[in-house]
Design a protein around this motif. Structure first.
Motif, short mmCIF file in Angstrom:
data_model
loop_
_atom_site.label_atom_id
_atom_site.label_comp_id
_atom_site.label_asym_id
_atom_site.label_seq_id
_atom_site.Cartn_x
_atom_site.Cartn_y
_atom_site.Cartn_z
N ILE A 146 0.82 -1.21 0.00
CA ILE A 146 0.00 0.00 0.00
C ILE A 146 0.86 1.27 0.00
O ILE A 146 0.33 2.37 0.14
CB ILE A 146 -0.96 0.03 1.21
N LYS A 171 4.27 4.74 -4.48
CA LYS A 171 3.23 3.74 -4.75
C LYS A 171 2.08 3.80 -3.75
O LYS A 171 1.62 2.76 -3.25
CB LYS A 171 3.84 2.33 -4.76
N GLN A 173 -1.71 4.04 -2.35
CA GLN A 173 -2.97 3.48 -2.82
C GLN A 173 -4.12 4.28 -2.18
O GLN A 173 -4.63 3.92 -1.13
CB GLN A 173 -3.08 1.99 -2.44
N LEU A 204 0.87 10.31 -6.38
CA LEU A 204 0.96 9.04 -5.64
C LEU A 204 2.40 8.76 -5.20
O LEU A 204 2.64 7.80 -4.48
CB LEU A 204 0.47 7.89 -6.52
#
Length: 417
Positions: A146, A171, A173, A204
Motif C-alpha cells: 500500500i 506507490k 494506494q 501518488l
C-alpha cells in the motif's frame, strides 16, 4: 733488437687506432639511422590524406566492430596540432578541430594509439562497467503493498536532538483517483504532539525532503519509537489514513555522526477499538529444515496499566510449552510508561516437526513497578487444536502451512492465569 721493438710498437699502435676509428664510425652510423627512422614515424602526422591515416587499421577495425557487443566510448587525448580543419573521411567520420578538443568521432573507436590528426585514441571505456547496481527498493514491491516510505535519522549528542528527514513516499494506494498526501510524525510514547509535513498535491509518489527535530535526552532515546502516519486530503478537506510506519529506536546505533537512511512499507492501522485488556501483535514462522520456531513480538496496544509513569515498565514473556510442560522462555526488553509499547524483537526455539501437534506458545504481557510485585496485564496462547480455538488456532495452522514465511496477526489478551 731496439729496431724490432720499435716496429712492433708501431704495428700495435696502428691496429688500436684503426679499431677506435671503426667503433666511432659505427656509432655515428647508428645515430644517423635512428634519426631517419624517427622522421619516418612522425611524418604521417603532417599529411591530410585520410586514406593514408586509416589504411593500416581497416582490417582490425572491421574485426573490432563485428566482435563488439556493447558500444564503447573512445577515450581520446586532445590534439596538439594547430590550425587543423575538419576533414571528411571515407567512412563518414570527422577529425576534430583543435578549437573544440572535447568532440569525439561519431562512429566507433579506433585501435589503440592511432592518430586522428593529432588526437590520439589510447583506448576505450565500456559504459556497462560503470553502471550503479539497481536499487531494488525502488522497483520491487510485494503483492498487496500500500506504499513505501523513505526517511533518515541522526542524533546529536551535545544538543540532545533527534533529527528526522522525511525523504519520500512511493506507490500510494488512495481511496480516490487523485491523492494529496501529507505525513504526521510522532515520537512515542507521546501521542499528544506531532510534527507534520507539507501537503503534496495530486501525486501518488510525493517527494518531501523535509527535516524535523525532536528534543529527547540520550537516556530516553532508546526507549522511544518513531511513528509515521501518511494521510490523504480529499476535496472536502477530510483526512484519510493511508498507512503507517512504526520504527523503534532501541536497535539503532545513533551516536556519533551516523546518519541512517531507511525505508519501510506502510502498514494498515488497526482501526478496531482495543479489547478489554488490550491486544498484542506478533509473527510466527516455522523452518521445517532447521526445526526452528520463530516468534517476532511486534507491539501491544490498549494495555490497562496500573500506573502510567516512567517508573512503570512493560515487557512480554514468550514461553514454549509441550504437553503443558514448560520447555523454555524468553522475554523482551522493557518499555517504560506506555500503554502502546513497541518491541520488534525476535526469538527462536528448537522444536521438531513431530512436536508441533503437542507444542504451544504462551505470550504474557507483564508490568513491573519498582519495589512492587510483577503484575500480569494479559496473556494469549497459540497452538494446535489440543489447546486453542478461533484466531489463535488459525494463526498456528497458517504458520505450519507456510513454512519459512512470517505470518503476522493481532490477538486479544485475556486475563486468565
Amino acid at each position: 733488437t731496439e729496431q724490432a721493438v720499435a716496429v712492433a710498437g708501431g704495428i700495435i699502435g696502428g691496429i688500436l687506432l684503426f679499431v677506435l676509428t671503426g667503433i666511432t664510425a659505427y656509432l655515428l652510423w647508428k645515430k644517423f639511422c635512428h634519426l631517419l627512422s624517427y622522421e619516418k614515424l612522425t611524418s604521417p602526422a603532417k599529411t591530410t590524406n585520410a586514406n593514408a591515416i586509416f589504411q593500416d587499421q581497416s582490417t582490425s577495425e572491421i574485426q573490432l566492430k563485428s566482435t563488439s557487443r556493447t558500444r564503447s566510448v573512445p577515450f581520446i587525448i586532445p590534439p596538439t596540432l594547430r590550425g587543423r580543419d575538419w576533414i571528411n573521411l571515407t567512412n563518414e567520420e570527422q577529425v576534430q578541430e583543435d578549437g573544440d578538443p572535447y568532440m569525439t568521432p561519431q562512429d566507433g573507436p579506433r585501435s589503440s594509439f592511432h592518430s586522428l590528426a593529432g588526437a590520439y585514441i589510447v583506448g576505450t571505456i565500456n559504459p556497462e562497467l560503470y553502471k550503479f547496481p539497481e536499487d531494488k527498493s525502488e522497483t520491487e514491491f510485494p503483492e498487496g503493498n500500500i506504499g513505501r516510505l523513505w526517511f533518515s535519522i541522526e542524533y546529536e549528542q551535545e544538543s540532545e536532538r533527534l533529527l528526522v528527514s522525511l525523504i519520500k513516499v512511493r506507490k500510494l494506494q488512495p481511496p480516490a483517483d487523485s491523492c494529496s498526501p501529507f505525513v504526521k510524525i510522532y515520537l512515542l510514547p507521546d501521542e499528544r504532539s506531532y510534527l507534520q509535513s507539507k501537503t503534496k498535491r495530486r501525486t501518488l509518489n510525493p517527494q518531501f525532503d523535509e527535516n524535523f527535530v525532536f528534543q529527547v535526552s540520550s537516556k530516553m532515546l532508546l526507549q522511544r519509537t518513531l511513528k509515521f502516519l501518511v494521510y490523504h486530503v480529499d476535496k472536502q478537506k477530510k483526512h484519510h489514513l493511508l498507512g503507517q510506519v512504526i520504527f523503534p529506536l532501541k536497535n539503532e546505533t545513533l551516536g556519533g555522526r551516523n546518519k541512517l537512511v531507511i525505508w519501510r512499507d506502510l502498514e494498515k492501522e488497526n482501526l478496531e477499538p482495543p479489547s478489554e485488556y488490550g491486544d498484542i501483535q506478533f509473527s510466527l514462522s516455522y523452518n521445517d529444515y532447521l526445526g526452528r520456531l520463530t516468534v517476532v513480538v511486534l507491539r501491544a496496544r490498549g494495555l490497562k496499566l496500573q500506573e502510567e509513569s516512567h517508573a512503570v515498565s512493560v515487557y512480554v514473556k514468550v514461553s514454549l510449552m509441550n504437553h503443558n510442560k514448560f520447555i523454555k522462555s524468553k522475554k523482551t526488553a522493557a518499555v517504560l510508561g506506555s500503554p502502546n509499547p513497541v518491541y520488534n524483537e525476535t526469538f527462536s526455539f528448537k522444536a521438531d516437526q513431530t512436536e508441533l501437534d503437542t507444542a504451544s506458545l504462551s505470550l504474557s504481557v507483564l508490568q513491573n513497578i519498582k519495589g512492587e510485585k510483577t503484575h500480569l496485564l494479559g496473556r494469549v496462547v497459540v497452538g494446535p487444536f489440543m489447546y486453542t480455538r478461533g484466531k489463535e488456532l488459525e494463526h498456528w495452522n497458517e504458520m505450519i502451512s507456510k513454512p519459512k514465511e512470517l505470518v503476522k496477526r493481532w490477538h486479544t489478551l485475556c486475563h486468565s492465569t
